[in-house]
Each structure stands twice: as structure tokens, then as C-alpha cells.
Design an enzyme around this catalytic site. Structure first.
Site, PDB file in Angstrom:
ATOM      1  N   HIS A  86       0.815  -1.216   0.000  1.00  0.00           N
ATOM      2  CA  HIS A  86       0.000   0.000   0.000  1.00  0.00           C
ATOM      3  C   HIS A  86       0.848   1.266   0.000  1.00  0.00           C
ATOM      4  CE1 HIS A  86      -4.143  -1.783   1.274  1.00  0.00           C
ATOM      5  NE2 HIS A  86      -3.581  -2.428   0.268  1.00  0.00           N
ATOM      6  N   THR A  98       2.089   7.315  -4.610  1.00  0.00           N
ATOM      7  CA  THR A  98       3.456   7.704  -4.949  1.00  0.00           C
ATOM      8  C   THR A  98       4.226   6.401  -5.130  1.00  0.00           C
ATOM      9  OG1 THR A  98       4.392   7.647  -2.738  1.00  0.00           O
ATOM     10  CG2 THR A  98       3.259   9.670  -3.379  1.00  0.00           C
ATOM     11  N   ARG A 132      -3.406  -6.998 -18.232  1.00  0.00           N
ATOM     12  CA  ARG A 132      -2.373  -5.966 -18.218  1.00  0.00           C
ATOM     13  C   ARG A 132      -1.146  -6.367 -19.012  1.00  0.00           C
ATOM     14  NH1 ARG A 132      -3.121  -4.892 -11.722  1.00  0.00           N
ATOM     15  NH2 ARG A 132      -5.201  -3.976 -11.878  1.00  0.00           N
TER      16      ARG A 132
HETATM   17  C1  HEM Z   1      -7.659  -9.403   3.858  1.00  0.00           C
HETATM   18  C2  HEM Z   1      -6.727  -9.161   3.103  1.00  0.00           C
HETATM   19  C3  HEM Z   1      -6.809  -8.677   1.694  1.00  0.00           C
HETATM   20  C4  HEM Z   1      -7.873  -8.253   0.950  1.00  0.00           C
HETATM   21  C5  HEM Z   1      -9.310  -8.135   1.351  1.00  0.00           C
HETATM   22  C6  HEM Z   1      -7.354  -7.921  -0.362  1.00  0.00           C
HETATM   23  C7  HEM Z   1      -8.128  -7.476  -1.400  1.00  0.00           C
HETATM   24  C8  HEM Z   1      -7.668  -7.077  -2.621  1.00  0.00           C
HETATM   25  C9  HEM Z   1      -8.461  -6.531  -3.688  1.00  0.00           C
HETATM   26  C10 HEM Z   1      -9.975  -6.348  -3.657  1.00  0.00           C
HETATM   27  C11 HEM Z   1      -7.640  -6.228  -4.701  1.00  0.00           C
HETATM   28  C12 HEM Z   1      -8.021  -5.596  -6.038  1.00  0.00           C
HETATM   29  C13 HEM Z   1      -8.394  -6.595  -7.051  1.00  0.00           C
HETATM   30  C14 HEM Z   1      -8.635  -5.985  -8.419  1.00  0.00           C
HETATM   31  O1  HEM Z   1      -7.665  -5.801  -9.165  1.00  0.00           O
HETATM   32  O2  HEM Z   1      -9.789  -5.722  -8.762  1.00  0.00           O
HETATM   33  C15 HEM Z   1      -6.322  -6.570  -4.280  1.00  0.00           C
HETATM   34  C16 HEM Z   1      -5.208  -6.391  -5.034  1.00  0.00           C
HETATM   35  C17 HEM Z   1      -3.947  -6.687  -4.609  1.00  0.00           C
HETATM   36  N1  HEM Z   1      -3.579  -7.239  -3.397  1.00  0.00           N
HETATM   37 FE1  HEM Z   1      -4.801  -7.728  -1.894  1.00  0.00          FE
HETATM   38  N2  HEM Z   1      -6.011  -8.119  -0.383  1.00  0.00           N
HETATM   39  C18 HEM Z   1      -5.643  -8.584   0.858  1.00  0.00           C
HETATM   40  C19 HEM Z   1      -4.398  -8.926   1.282  1.00  0.00           C
HETATM   41  C20 HEM Z   1      -3.270  -8.796   0.515  1.00  0.00           C
HETATM   42  C21 HEM Z   1      -1.963  -9.177   0.956  1.00  0.00           C
HETATM   43  C22 HEM Z   1      -1.576  -9.811   2.291  1.00  0.00           C
HETATM   44  C23 HEM Z   1      -1.142  -8.884  -0.055  1.00  0.00           C
HETATM   45  C24 HEM Z   1       0.343  -9.136   0.010  1.00  0.00           C
HETATM   46  C25 HEM Z   1       1.204  -8.821  -0.816  1.00  0.00           C
HETATM   47  C26 HEM Z   1      -1.925  -8.295  -1.153  1.00  0.00           C
HETATM   48  C27 HEM Z   1      -1.455  -7.853  -2.368  1.00  0.00           C
HETATM   49  C28 HEM Z   1      -2.223  -7.348  -3.387  1.00  0.00           C
HETATM   50  C29 HEM Z   1      -1.694  -6.854  -4.638  1.00  0.00           C
HETATM   51  C30 HEM Z   1      -0.231  -6.804  -5.044  1.00  0.00           C
HETATM   52  C31 HEM Z   1      -2.776  -6.428  -5.390  1.00  0.00           C
HETATM   53  C32 HEM Z   1      -2.745  -5.775  -6.765  1.00  0.00           C
HETATM   54  C33 HEM Z   1      -2.966  -4.300  -6.615  1.00  0.00           C
HETATM   55  C34 HEM Z   1      -3.108  -3.580  -7.936  1.00  0.00           C
HETATM   56  O3  HEM Z   1      -3.473  -4.218  -8.918  1.00  0.00           O
HETATM   57  O4  HEM Z   1      -2.825  -2.373  -7.982  1.00  0.00           O
HETATM   58  N3  HEM Z   1      -3.218  -8.268  -0.756  1.00  0.00           N
HETATM   59  N4  HEM Z   1      -6.360  -7.090  -3.002  1.00  0.00           N
END
Ligand code: HEM
Ligand code: HEM
Lengths: 634, 306
Positions: free
Chosen positions: A142, A209, A501
């Protein structure tokens, strides 16, 4: 130096045909890693910023010695580089990043992959880590990047074809609530599109950023920063903050009297209000993320107090206190990630050494801290304080980096919240991920779950292994809130996003990194029983998606993720430091204060935890790394 | 990164593989393309390669100086003519069909595709252009001469193979050196692109990414080296000593545009020497892709019927 690294590179490319770097003895594995990184820096960085990009809105007066609110002016000659709203770059040549289209986008069916290859049957833990390692990583992600909200079908600014959702047919026998499954596309470039983009692969904006500047704590715009620094009982938007509130005069972030994050109201799509915690980067809140936001907001405020004490002549200058504390906290986060989190997840002697060398070089912690840098060389004395270098392209986070960091399998489905004193359960049953996420987070704190309890509970359970069939069930039916309110399968989305992508599939991805490529499913899969399952779905090994290939391959011993992802990691982890002026040429007392440099030097994850939650001392006693499992109480 | 190689009497070269440096240099009025052999030994040997292609003293068009009589006007006229050609006009061509069969994984070999391409390009200039195995081999010899090693070049020159290949290409082109350039030099870049297309379509991991609008960016590669000379001494950002009229600038366009997906850059579109066949080559690749698709559809229908 270039020549030597070039020669080493050729030598190791030859050696690695037979023996991968991680099977070489320690004294050869290290130069092999250095050579790999050198080669990647030259051949795997591509820029996509063809437009002028957003106008800088730094929101700081002294841009040389402070981090701008929107990430501008990090590179003083290219002020927009890495600012919020600039584009994601690439780690593979651009001609290999054209998106998959039509039938291919859905081939094989991503929902089928999610169901068959991702669904968690029994939870597979990583025994040597705690769930805090997962929360931390999301906390870092984040900071670094976000594609922002999806392309809403109702958003008329977006050309119709690009806001048309992707429709995934539901395989027979699957009881998903809609058929086809609707997946909103990534928001394309609209305002920022320029004629030079014509005929090029699609590029996307990073709304955060791109620098390692703790924007998850401080926001990626001046407006959000003001909101976070404004004290008022309840403010629901940056505009309201600007109108109603008053910025804290002591440089601090606004925290509630009980030391928790302030809250704001968000309306669900049915109009009902949900109270959420406020931080710098909205979205995907859950307890594992909230604990780090809360702890480091407290840490920021503590650093402000310390600075005011050290520099009484500046004690009234709230802006100065804020900016210096931000620099210090951001550097401390980067240090913890580099020398504590990474060696925890990549738990091998080589990586422990290599990551410490990123910070202190071969010269080592003691000598650098005791006597300063002996040389300009990043290899010898560490990246911190060396010359800034962007290598082959202007700095940005990349789509490929984003792709390998979709590490959702780290997240468990069930959580047992317990008291840190005696390990006694707080509730009469385990809670699901849904019950510790979103609006439930502040409710849990109000119900008497203390920050120490939360850290302790997560610190004594394991995250999931990033292997096949270990995707959290809750995330396969995630209730997303407005504006894109719907129930989504994040497993399907994770597969689709890479295709959409233009991230190459697994084999092509490895080829682009000059890695060997499996010729068959048997050669790809660590576990022979996976090969027929993958073959049935993919038919051809070249079609295997990156996420699936990374989960199926055999990893180096001690690693918490794949060697494929690791290549992007070694390139980008150093780049986040090496490109950033505030970790290189401006890691100086002039920017940070003498106190600040010392503070970064003397602190660690455990030190921060114990400063704000001293009651956790017995639980951390003897724990070598704060991301390893903690001691159970009781 | 640019590299300067200066060894007295032996070489005075500036190698450029960075696109921004190249753009800056190209807009400099004292940078030209007067390729008459001169300067230290290695410079001479390099320049001799283009000079030896000259026909009755006239250099081939892509080796002409900026102000060479009629160059700019002829290139402009050619570009205007080639720009008119649309995809539809090409899809009916029998040779395009033949190429498509090969690209789709059917019969034929590389040489046969080369001959077909040579015929397609040749007929842009000479109505009844005749390509065959012999003219293709001549084009191969030209390629070896322009980009092979020094021993190979020496052999081609001494054995007279170069001369006969050049004469054959020029005579098939009825003396039109633009046609000779297309069928003897540029043809190799086109064939390489077609071969890359075949690879992308054969690979299930990449097949879904090839599209009409993007096929050129995905398949083309820029020529490896472009040559530039200097009219008066100039100080450049790339090296400490000035460039002299005896220096040679080697623009490694392929390296500079590698991985950029930037078709404009591959055709040097912003330069005074921009390629007039830019739009045409793109259209040609699209026509081939379209023919492959329709070939696939018909063979699938045939398969279904069987
Ligand atoms: C409860 C935990 C979490 C929830 C509810 C969650 C939920 C989400 C959601 C809704 C997305 C966007 C999907 C989309 O492209 O439409 C996302 C993207 C992503 N999440 Fe999570 N996430 C969680 C935990 C994590 C963790 C632990 C990581 C560890 C690295 C992570 C890494 C990412 C990454 C790299 C993306 C892509 C972001 C982007 O495309 O800009 N997430 N996540
Ligand atoms: C039908 C085929 C082609 C013909 C007839 C053709 C013709 C020409 C001519 C006449 C020039 C010289 C322009 C001038 O001096 O103003 C030129 C330049 C150039 N062509 Fe082409 N060309 C063809 C195909 C290609 C292909 C496939 C490429 C590959 C990308 C290419 C890349 C270039 C480049 C980079 C230049 C600039 C040379 C320089 O700056 O010195 N051409 N072409």
C-alpha cells in the site's frame, strides 16, 4: 565495475545452465546474485511514461530536504518521476506486454483455475512465519502502488469498449451467484493518454506515490495528508478536513485519545453507513493491516516528540516536525523491510547476508555505523548513502512487480483472537477474515481487543503458503463495497489481471528474465501429482499463468516465494532504495537531522513494538525476528 | 549507453545505442550521411561496405547524403505512393496467401517465403518483377556483405560474388535503386518480422496477444546499424573529444529501440532520413496476419466438416 559485473554475468549464466544460484555454495551464490541483479538492471527496466504526467503538487517548501506529499521532486532534475499518478513501468520488453484479447483473455477459464487450482482445501501454513509477515507486506504494497478504482461501466469518461466489464463464463456445476461472472476492468489511461501511446501496449497509472516514502501512512496527495494531520471528531473527506479542521500544530498525525486511528464514514451501495479507520491508502482494510497503520502512526507521533526535545528551537514548527518525522519513519520502514522482513520470508544464509548488504554493504553494520561509509560503492558500503542511480529507465514500480506481489494465499481464513497475557480466547469461536475486516476493525477495538492482543494473536499464527490450492476461501467470495460493490472472486481476478495488463505468462515471463523454461508440466511442477491437474486445464505448458507457475514450481530451500518472483524482487527491492534520493545522496543529517540518522540506525521492528506496547516483551523474548512466530502466553 | 572507440590510424567511432542520444544527434545539422570511404582503417572498411554497393557510381538510396540531389523529394514521393496502399489491396495477393500458410505452420520454407516477399516488394516498383531462388540468394549475399564478419566480406568481394549479387538485384529492379534497396536490404527485416510472427502465433502463451493494430510493434525489429558522418567538428555530450569529419557515428538502432514497441522509432520516423515504407510495411504485416486468420478459419471449417 561494469566490466567486472558483465564478465561475472557471463560466467554465471554459463554455470546456471546446470546449477541454479541457490544450489551454489555461499561464497559463489553471493557473487551470482550480484551478477543477476546487474544483468536485470540493464535488461529488465522499461519506462512507459510517454505523457507529461500530472503537474507536481509537492506541498512542501523545502523540496530538497523533505519528501513531497505527492512524491514529486524526488529526482530534482525530473520532478515528476515516481509521483502519484505517473505510470507503472515494466520489467519485460514492451513488445511482450500487449494485453491478451478476446478468447485468449479467458483461456483457460480463469474461474476454473481459481476453483480447481487455487481453492484452499486444507490450510497450508508457513511454519517459520507469523501472520504479521503477511499484514506487513500488504502494508508495504500500500506504500508502493495501487491501480486505483476499477473501470466502472457507468464512467462515461472511459471509452465504451474499455469500460465494458470482462464476462467470465461459469463452468458447469459451479454455483457462482451470476453467470457470466462480471469483472470490472482496470481503469485505463483516459486524461493522461497522448498520441504517442497509439499502437503501444496499454499502460496504467499508479495512483500512489511510487517511492518508498510511507505514503500508506501519509497519503499520496497534499489533501489527504492534511486530512490525516487534522484533528476533529469525525471527518469524512479531504474536502471536509480542509474546511472544518485545524492541522495539528505539533506535526503529529491525528490519533484518537485511546491511541487508535481516527475514523470516517463511508456509505455502502445500499446507503447504509460503515465506519472505517482512516489512513494514507484506502482499501482492503483488515486487522492485520490496521495494527501496522496504528503502530506506525504512534511511532510518527513519538518521533515528533523526540525531535521537539532534541531541537527545542524548532519545537513550535509543526511543519518541520512533521516532515522530518515522515522522512525518519519512512526510512525506518524501509530498513525493517530490508533487514528484518525480507530475511524472514527468504530465510537462507545468502539472503540474510545479501539484504543486510543492501543496507550496510560488505563493510557490515558495525563498521558503517561506527565509522561511516568507507567507499562510494554500493556493494562495499551499502546502497544507503551511495550515489542515486535509476539504471536503464526512470524509476517506477512495474506491472510485473505488482503481479508477483499478488500474494493473497498468505492470508488465513480463520483467526483466533486471544489475550496477550494468557492466550485466553477473547471470543467463544474463531473469527472469519470477513469478521476482522472493513468496518469490523474499529468495532473489534471498541469491543476490548487491544492493539497488543491483536498483534499477539496474529503473531502467534501462521500465514498461508503461496502454493497451489491455498487461496483464502473468503477472498474467493469477497464482498466489495461501493463504488464497485459486488461479490467477487479475487482468485479469478488475480489470474485475469495479469492477462489483461499484458504480463507475460509463466514461461514467457521466465524467458524474459533469461531463466530456464520448463518443457513439460512434469518439469514445471514440484509435486508430480500437480502435473496432470495443470495439464488438464492448460493443455500446453506455455499457457500456464504466472501466478499458477510460481505456486507450482520448486522453490529454493528456505524461501517463502518462488525463484521466478525472486528475480523481480532482487531487482526492484534494491531499486526502491537506489533510485530514491532520500536513501542515497540525501540520506544526510541536513535532510534527516543528526537525530534522525541515529534513530533509523538504532531502531528495529522489535524496538518499535516494545516502545508502544511494552507489555508484549515476554511474547517477543528470545524471538530472533519479529516476523517469526511469537511465544505463546499462558 | 554510448561508446567511443578512438585508436589513432585504426578507428574513430562513436557507437550510440540510446534513443534519446540518437534523437539529439540526428537533429544536429552537422551530422550527415556522406558515406564515401575515409578516416582511419576501420572506418574505411565499414564505409567501403556501403560504397561497394553503388551502381555506376550512384550510392543506394539509404546511403545518400542529406542534401544529395533529389533524395528528399524522391523519398517523399515514394512515401506518398506507398501510404496509399491499404490492407484490402494486399489480401488478394497470392503470395501473401502462400506466406500465410507457412506462418500458420503449413508447408513451405524460409527461402520460399523470402522469394514471395521479394516479389511482393519488387512489384511495388517494377510491374513484372521476377523473384526466384537466384534473386533470393543474391539478397542473402548482400546481407552477408553488409553485416557479416571481415573474412566473409573479403571472400565475397574477392570471389566476385558480391558484384554479381549486386548486379542481379539491380538488374531485376530494372536499375531502380529504391527497388534494389527494398528487395536486397530491407527484405531481410521483413522476413525476420514474418518469422517472428510465426513464432508468436505458434506459442499458445503469446498467440492471444497478436492483433492487427499491434502486429508491427510485436514483430518488427529496427535495422542493426545506421551510419552517420560529420561535416564539421562537433562537440557532443557522448564523448570528451570532438567528432571530426573523419569520425564515423554508428547508430545501433536495433539496440536503441529493443523492447520499446515503438514502431515510429524503428523506422526512424522523426529523422530527416525517415523510412518511406513505414506505413506500407505495417500494412503488409497486417495483411499477412489477416490471411493467416482466414486460413485458420477455413482449415478449421474443413476440419469440422471432416
Ligand atoms: C484481507 C486481506 C486482503 C484483501 C481483502 C485484499 C483485497 C484485494 C483486492 C480487492 C484487490 C483488487 C483486485 C482488483 O484488481 O480488482 C487486491 C489487489 C492486490 N492485493 Fe490484496 N487483499 C488482501 C491482502 C493482501 C496481501 C496480504 C497482499 C500481500 C502482498 C496483497 C497484495 C495485493 C496486490 C499486489 C494487489 C494488486 C494491486 C493492484 O493491482 O494495484 N493483498 N487485493
Ligand atoms: C519495402 C521495403 C522498404 C523500402 C522500399 C524502404 C526504403 C527506405 C529508403 C529509401 C530509405 C532512405 C530514406 C532517406 O534517406 O530519406 C529508408 C530508410 C530507413 N528504413 Fe526503410 N525501407 C523498407 C523497409 C524497411 C523496414 C522493414 C525497416 C525496419 C524497421 C526499415 C527501416 C528504415 C530505417 C530505420 C531507415 C532510416 C535509415 C537512416 O536513418 O539512415 N525500412 N528506407
Amino acid at each position: 565495475m561494469n566490466l567486472i559485473m558483465g564478465l561475472l554475468g557471463s560466467l554465471f549464466r554459463f554455470v546456471n545452465r546446470w546449477v541454479p544460484w541457490h544450489r551454489l555454495p555461499f561464497f559463489l551464490a553471493l557473487p551470482n546474485l550480484a551478477a543477476l541483479r546487474h544483468d536485470l538492471r540493464q535488461r529488465n527496466l522499461y519506462g512507459t511514461q510517454r505523457s507529461p504526467g500530472p503537474a507536481p503538487q509537492p506541498g512542501v517548501q523545502d523540496q530538497v530536504n523533505n519528501r513531497a506529499a505527492d512524491g514529486s521532486y524526488n529526482d530534482l532534475t525530473h520532478p515528476k518521476m515516481g509521483a502519484a499518478g505517473t505510470r507503472f513501468g515494466r520489467n519485460v520488453p514492451l513488445d511482450q506486454t500487449f494485453a491478451e484479447q478476446d478468447d485468449q483473455l479467458l483461456d483457460p477459464n480463469p474461474r476454473l483455475i481459481s476453483k480447481e487450482l487455487l481453492t484452499r482445501k486444507t490450510f497450508k501454513p508457513v511454519p517459520h512465519l507469523s501472520v504479521n509477515a503477511a499484514g506487513w507486506l500488504q502494508f508495504m504494497v500500500h506504500d508502493w502502488f495501487s491501480h486505483g478504482g476499477n473501470a466502472l461501466p457507468t464512467d462515461e469518461a472511459i471509452p465504451p469498449l474499455l469500460r465494458e466489464p470482462i464476462r467470465v463464463p461459469i463452468p458447469a456445476g459451479d454455483e457462482w451467484h451470476e453467470d457470466p461472472m462480471i469483472v470490472y476492468r482496470t481503469r485505463p489511461l483516459v486524461e493522461d493518454r497522448v498520441p504517442e501511446d497509439e499502437g503501444k501496449p496499454a499502460a496504467y497509472r499508479n495512483v500512489s506515490t511510487q517511492w518508498w516514502d510511507a505514503s500508506q501512512l501519509y497519503g499520496s496527495s497534499l489533501a489527504r495528508q492534511i486530512w490525516l494531520r487534522t484533528q476533529a471528531p469525525m471527518i469524512d473527506s479531504a474536502e471536509a478536513a480542509a474546511e472544518q479542521g485545524e492541522m495539528l500544530a505539533n506535526g503529529k498525525l491525528h490519533l484518537l485519545p485511546n491511541g487508535h486511528l481516527p475514523r470516517f464514514t463511508k456509505h455502502r451501495s445500499d446507503g447504509s453507513p460503515e465506519i472505517l479507520e482512516l489512513n494514507g491508502e484506502p482499501g482492503n482494510a483488515w486487522l492485520g493491516l490496521s495494527v501496522f497503520h496504528t503502530l506506525f502512526a504512534r511511532e510518527h507521533n513519538h518521533v515528533c516528540d523526540q525531535l521537539a526535545r532534541e531541537y527545542p528551537q524548532r519545537a513550535e514548527d509543526g511543519e518541520w516536525l512533521f516532515q522530518k518525522a515522515r522522512l525518519i519513519v519512512a526510512a525506518l520502514l524501509a530498513k525493517i523491510h530490508t533487514v528484518e522482513w525480507t530475511p524472514a520470508i527468504l530465510n537462507t544464509p545468502e539472503l540474510r547476508f545479501a539484504m543486510r548488504a543492501n543496507w550496510w554493504g560488505l563493510q557490515g553494520q558495525r563498521l558503517v555505523e561506527g565509522f561511516g561509509r568507507f567507499s562510494d560503492s554500493e556493494l562495499f558500503s551499502g546502497i544507503i548513502g551511495s550515489e542515486t542511480d535509476h539504471h536503464a529507465a526512470d524509476y517506477s514500480i512495474t506491472e510485473e512487480f505488482n503481479a508477483v506481489y499478488r500474494m493473497h494465499s498468505l492470508v488465513p481464513d480463520r483467526f483466533s483472537l486471544r489475550r496477550y497475557q494468557d492466550d485466553a480466547p477473547i471470543f467463544d469461536r474463531d473469527l472469519s477474515l470477513q469478521e476482522i475486516a472493513g468496518g469490523r476493525v474499529p468495532e473489534l477495538y471498541d469491543q476490548g481487543v487491544s492493539l497488543a492482543d491483536a498483534f499477539y494473536s496474529l503473531g502467534t499464527e501462521h500465514p498461508g503458503l503461496l502454493k497451489l490450492n491455498n487461496f483464502p476461501t473468503v477472498l474467493q467470495g469477497l464482498h466489495k463495497q461501493a463504488p464497485s460493490a459486488r461479490v467477487v472472486d479475487l482468485g479469478t481476478i488475480d489470474i485475469l489481471r495479469d492477462r489483461e495488463r499484458g504480463v507475460p505468462r509463466y514461461c514467457a515471463f521466465r524467458r524474459a528474465l533469461r531463466m530456464t523454461v520448463p518443457m513439460s508440466f512434469e518439469e514445471l511442477c514440484e509435486h508430480p501429482e500437480d502435473a496432470p491437474r495443470l495439464r488438464e486445464i492448460y493443455k500446453d505448458v506455455e499457457k500456464v499463468d504466472l501466478l499458477v507457475g510460481c505456486a507450482a514450481e520448486k522453490w529454493p530451500a528456505g524461501f517463502g516465494f518462488s525463484d521466478t518472483a525472486f528475480r523481480i524482487f532482487i531487482l526492484m527491492a534494491s531499486r526502491r532504495l537506489k533510485s530514491d534520493r532520500f536513501f542515497t545522496t540525501h540520506f544526510t543529517p541536513e535532510a534527516y537531522t543528526t537525530f534522525g540518522i541515529r534513530y533509523v540506525r538504532d531502531n528495529s521492528m522489535t524496538a518499535v513494538l516494545l516502545r508502544h506496547l511494552p507489555e508484549l516483551a515476554p511474547r517477543l523474548d528470545g524471538v530472533k525476528n519479529a516476523f517469526f512466530p511469537w511465544k505463546r502466553g499462558g | 549507453m554510448s561508446r567511443s572507440i578512438r585508436i589513432p590510424f585504426i578507428a574513430d567511432l562513436l557507437l550510440i545505442d540510446d534513443f534519446n542520444a540518437l534523437k539529439a544527434l540526428d537533429s544536429e545539422p552537422r551530422i550527415d550521411r556522406d558515406l564515401s570511404p575515409r578516416g582511419p582503417l576501420l572506418n574505411r572498411l565499414i564505409l567501403r561496405r556501403t560504397a561497394r554497393l553503388a551502381h555506376e557510381g550512384a550510392p543506394w538510396p539509404a546511403f545518400l547524403a542529406r542534401d544529395a540531389l533529389g533524395r528528399a523529394a524522391r523519398v517523399r514521393a515514394l512515401a506518398q505512393r506507398l501510404d496509399q496502399i491499404g490492407v484490402d489491396a494486399l489480401t488478394k495477393d497470392k503470395d501473401i496467401d502462400g506466406i500465410a500458410v507457412w506462418v500458420a505452420g503449413g508447408t513451405g520454407d524460409r527461402e520460399e517465403v523470402g522469394v514471395r516477399l521479394q516479389r511482393i516488394v519488387g512489384r511495388l516498383f517494377v510491374d513484372r518483377y521476377d523473384a526466384d531462388a537466384e534473386s533470393w540468394r543474391a539478397a542473402e549475399t548482400i546481407r552477408r556483405w553488409t553485416s557479416g564478419g571481415p573474412l566473409e566480406a573479403l571472400w565475397l568481394s574477392l570471389s566476385g560474388r558480391l558484384r554479381s549479387a549486386r548486379d542481379l538485384i539491380v538488374s531485376r529492379a530494372a536499375g531502380d535503386l529504391y527497388c534494389a534497396h527494398g528487395t536486397g536490404i530491407a527484405i531481410h527485416n521483413i522476413l525476420d518480422a514474418v518469422e517472428r510472427l510465426k513464432g508468436l502465433l505458434a506459442d499458445p502463451g503469446t498467440r492471444g496477444r497478436v492483433r492487427d493494430e499491434t502486429v508491427a510493434a510485436q514483430c518488427l525489429q529496427a535495422p542493426e546499424n545506421l551510419l552517420r558522418t560529420v561535416t564539421h567538428n562537433i562537440q557532443t555530450a557522448e564523448r570528451r573529444d570532438p567528432l571530426l569529419p573523419s569520425s564515423l557515428v554508428v547508430v545501433q538502432l536495433d539496440c536503441a529501440t529493443q523492447g520499446s514497441a515503438d514502431v515510429d522509432a524503428m523506422f526512424h520516423a522523426s529523422s530527416w532520413a525517415a523510412c518511406p515504407a513505414h506505413a506500407y510495411v505495417t500494412v503488409l504485416l497486417r495483411a499477412i496476419l489477416r490471411a493467416v486468420e482466414s486460413h485458420r478459419q477455413t482449415s478449421q471449417m474443413g476440419g469440422a466438416a471432416a
